[in-house]
Design an enzyme around this catalytic site. Structure first.
Site, mmCIF file in Angstrom:
data_model
loop_
_atom_site.group_PDB
_atom_site.id
_atom_site.type_symbol
_atom_site.label_atom_id
_atom_site.label_comp_id
_atom_site.label_asym_id
_atom_site.label_seq_id
_atom_site.Cartn_x
_atom_site.Cartn_y
_atom_site.Cartn_z
ATOM 1 N N CYS A 2 0.813 -1.223 0.000
ATOM 2 C CA CYS A 2 0.000 0.000 0.000
ATOM 3 C C CYS A 2 0.841 1.266 0.000
ATOM 4 O O CYS A 2 0.302 2.365 -0.146
ATOM 5 C CB CYS A 2 -0.917 0.009 1.216
ATOM 6 S SG CYS A 2 -1.861 -1.515 1.412
ATOM 7 N N HIS A 28 -2.969 6.978 7.002
ATOM 8 C CA HIS A 28 -3.220 5.771 6.209
ATOM 9 C C HIS A 28 -4.689 5.390 6.348
ATOM 10 O O HIS A 28 -5.357 5.106 5.362
ATOM 11 C CB HIS A 28 -2.313 4.639 6.687
ATOM 12 C CG HIS A 28 -2.493 3.363 5.941
ATOM 13 N ND1 HIS A 28 -2.204 3.240 4.605
ATOM 14 C CD2 HIS A 28 -2.958 2.141 6.341
ATOM 15 C CE1 HIS A 28 -2.471 2.003 4.201
ATOM 16 N NE2 HIS A 28 -2.929 1.323 5.228
ATOM 17 N N HIS A 77 -9.810 2.118 -0.356
ATOM 18 C CA HIS A 77 -8.380 1.805 -0.340
ATOM 19 C C HIS A 77 -7.977 1.276 -1.716
ATOM 20 O O HIS A 77 -8.303 0.147 -2.075
ATOM 21 C CB HIS A 77 -8.106 0.763 0.738
ATOM 22 C CG HIS A 77 -6.658 0.566 1.049
ATOM 23 N ND1 HIS A 77 -5.646 0.953 0.194
ATOM 24 C CD2 HIS A 77 -6.030 0.016 2.137
ATOM 25 C CE1 HIS A 77 -4.487 0.655 0.726
ATOM 26 N NE2 HIS A 77 -4.687 0.099 1.912
#
Length: 639
Positions: free
Chosen positions: A281, A438, A476
């Site tokens: 990520c 995040h 995401h």
């Protein structure tokens, strides 16, 4: 003097729309916009969603009726809101209530009681398996007697337990904007996102190419999951089991480095450095780190950085669901506010960073930024949206499991804030900085990341640290996730408003929020309150990264100090023309014309026309040669 990497263009597409000119950002602060801004934001989305079409100097509804911006706006707003941000997976991806799966079946047979099966001749295996024999044939149909037990698969529809995703706006298909035959969706996103970035620059790309050496340009871009749809690795890996043929394109198109390759070959025509750095990520920030280091060292002067991902596929969702990483419908329904008044799942609130949550929401996105060194940006008159003086990357060390949290993010956050304090002073860090967390929306992340942010805030004397979490709006997107953060951050710099985490009712009890400004309402920071941002990523496997991003008004002060007031005044004059040219593109894009750049088979270099000399290798179409006589920095070793 270390060169300063500045952001001179940015673009892309995610569930909030088009990133350039802050359109996707404005979708996340829509309720804080005035009516005129809301109308423009809805128009920007509607034009790519196919709701409005521009012709005869006016907007028309798709049914041909003229759009009235006063009386029709409420209808347009409703359609745009329903077709953007996180929502239920739409049939354009797949039918979540009838996803084809194979049920394994065993058919018994013996010499005395064989199984009789009818099929067409063309479906017969090339070599009949043991125990198979043809007992009847009529036209194109044959009857088989199978005297052995065989395993087969029957396809049937299945309901997906995970039905929320951060999809591109309804009706927007990136491949419709250029000749995209056989291109996986992730590569389509790369092309249109990189094109959006170049077009928003306001400068002709070739004018930049002629100003620098060919090897002073670079492209760093990758995807995490590769290209897993039918036109990439997904189709290749499933072909044998489905009785299909592998195509000549599926393997090549599937590589996770292909986003960079496509940009080089079809968008920029670059012969400079190229790479696809992958870090789960944190992939966008890993590539940004490579670009920043290159520019600071002087190796490169222009770098395109980004990532594109299209993982909304049943197989990918199955994989993350098996890890208990995704928010399922059942778990969302159990959360407070998880259901609408009519009892339906509230998919809009599936992603809930730092609130009562149950897993992340997968998403698709393509995000890019164009970096230049400060001297070149000043010389060209390029618009400066911010600067990235540093990106910090650390692993977690020894871990009890690959998915467990570790100490790497303490290091990246601590160093990123420390850099800002050294460059801007402790008062700016304490009072004029914010965090793009995040914020993956998992129960574990809300605890671990809040603890890290709280510890860093305590160390640097920050009493109130505004925190945003863009995943609450767009989900995401894996590789481009920090690209979503970047586009949103540049919007905060321009507008002075940090989007609230509107999908949560309140901060969860186990979140360490004493020093953190986590709000479900938009926060007015103003320009003075948004001088520096920290983009944080906690990637799977211990891939941690944090970027320090400085606001443009602060960068302008630095440039005056470094280059002098006269040079900066000349830059401002040149920049007015650049901004006007960039606005022309935005006007076209608002009318649905994205002007995607796709130069297939065009401007090819004649290799026989290469010119070799003592100065270097001269390439046709490039103003400057590539030097061949470098000592690689080992001047002390040269004879």
């Amino acid at each position: 003097m270390t060169r300063l990497p500045v952001i001179t263009a940015f673009g892309g597409f995610n569930a909030a729309g088009r990133s350039s000119f802050h359109h996707s950002y404005k979708r996340t602060i829509f309720t804080s916009l005035n009516q005129q801004q809301q109308r423009q934001n809805c128009t920007a989305l509607a034009s790519i969603m196919g709701l409005l079409q521009w012709r005869n100097e006016d907007y028309y509804w798709i049914d041909g009726v003229v759009y009235d911006p006063v009386h029709d706006f409420s209808r347009l707003k409703m359609l745009v809101e329903a077709g953007s941000l996180v929502r239920k997976i739409e049939p354009s991806h797949f039918d979540v209530n009838a996803v084809l799966v194979g049920k394994k079946l065993t058919l018994d047979g013996s010499e005395h009681t064989p199984s009789l099966v009818k099929m067409t001749k063309r479906d017969l295996p090339e070599v009949l398996p043991q125990g198979w024999r043809v007992v009847a044939q009529e036209g194109r149909e044959v009857t088989l007697a199978i005297s052995e037990s065989i395993t087969t698969y029957a396809q049937h529809g299945s309901v997906m337990p995970v039905q929320a995703a951060g999809q591109l706006p309804s009706g927007f298909n990136p491949g419709d904007h250029y000749r995209s035959l056989h291109h996986p969706r992730g590569l389509q996103l790369s092309v249109v996102a990189a094109s959006d970035t170049v077009n928003s620059l306001g400068l002709d790309w070739q004018s930049i190419v002629h100003r620098v050496k060919p090897d002073e340009i670079a492209v760093y871009s990758a995807s995490v999951m590769s290209q897993l749809d039918d036109t990439g690795f997904g189709g290749m890996l499933q072909a044998r089991s489905q009785g299909a043929r592998v195509t000549s394109k599926q393997l090549a198109m599937g590589f996770n480095s292909m986003p960079a390759d496509f940009i080089n070959a079809y968008v920029l025509g670059s012969v400079g450095a190229t790479a696809g750095v992958v870090g789960a990520c944190a992939t966008f920030l890993y590539n940004l780190n490579a670009a920043v280091d290159d520019i600071k060292s002087g190796r490169r002067r222009v770098v395109m950085v980004g990532s594109a991902e299209a993982p909304i596929l049943p197989e990918v969702i199955d994989g993350y669901h098996a890890m208990s990483a995704l928010a399922t419908d059942a778990e969302i329904a159990r959360l407070s506010g998880g259901l609408l008044p009519d009892g339906a799942i509230d998919y809009r609130r599936a992603s809930r960073p730092f609130g009562a949550n149950c897993g992340f929401t997968i998403a698709e996105s393509g995000q890019y930024v164009l970096l230049m060194d400060d001297a070149l940006a000043l010389e060209l008159g390029a618009t400066i949206y911010g600067a990235v003086p540093g990106v910090f990357v650390h692993a977690d060390g020894y871990k009890k499991s690959i998915s467990a949290p570790g100490l790497g993010n303490y290091l990246t956050m601590g160093r990123a804030v420390g850099l800002a304090q050294n460059l801007l002073g402790s008062e700016v860090v304490r009072n004029s900085s914010f965090v793009q967390a995040h914020g993956s929306s998992t129960p574990q992340n809300r605890v671990t990341e809040s603890r890290i942010l709280d510890e860093v805030a305590k160390h640097y004397g920050i009493d109130y640290w505004p925190v945003g979490a863009i995943k609450s709006y767009v989900g995401h997107s894996l590789g481009p996730a920090s690209g979503d953060q970047m586009a949103n951050t540049l919007g905060v710099f321009a507008q002075g408003i940090l989007p609230g985490i509107k999908t949560i009712d309140s901060v969860a009890d186990d979140v360490l929020a004493q020093r953190l400004g986590i709000s479900n309402q938009d926060t007015e920071l103003g320009c003075k309150g948004a001088q520096v941002a920290f983009l944080n990523s906690k990637g799977f496997g211990g891939n941690n990264a944090t970027a320090t991003v400085v606001a443009p008004h602060t960068v302008h002060t630095w440039l005056q100090k470094r280059h002098g007031k006269a040079a900066f005044n000349a830059y401002q004059d040149a920049n007015q023309i650049v901004q006007a040219t960039a606005k022309d593109y935005d006007d076209y894009a608002l009318k649905g014309d994205l002007k995607a750049l796709y130069n297939f088979g065009e401007h090819l270099v004649d290799e026989t026309a290469l010119s070799w000399s003592h100065e270097g290798l001269q390439i046709p179409g490039f103003a400057h040669p590539v030097a061949l006589n470098s000592d690689g920095g080992f001047d002390d070793l040269a004879p």
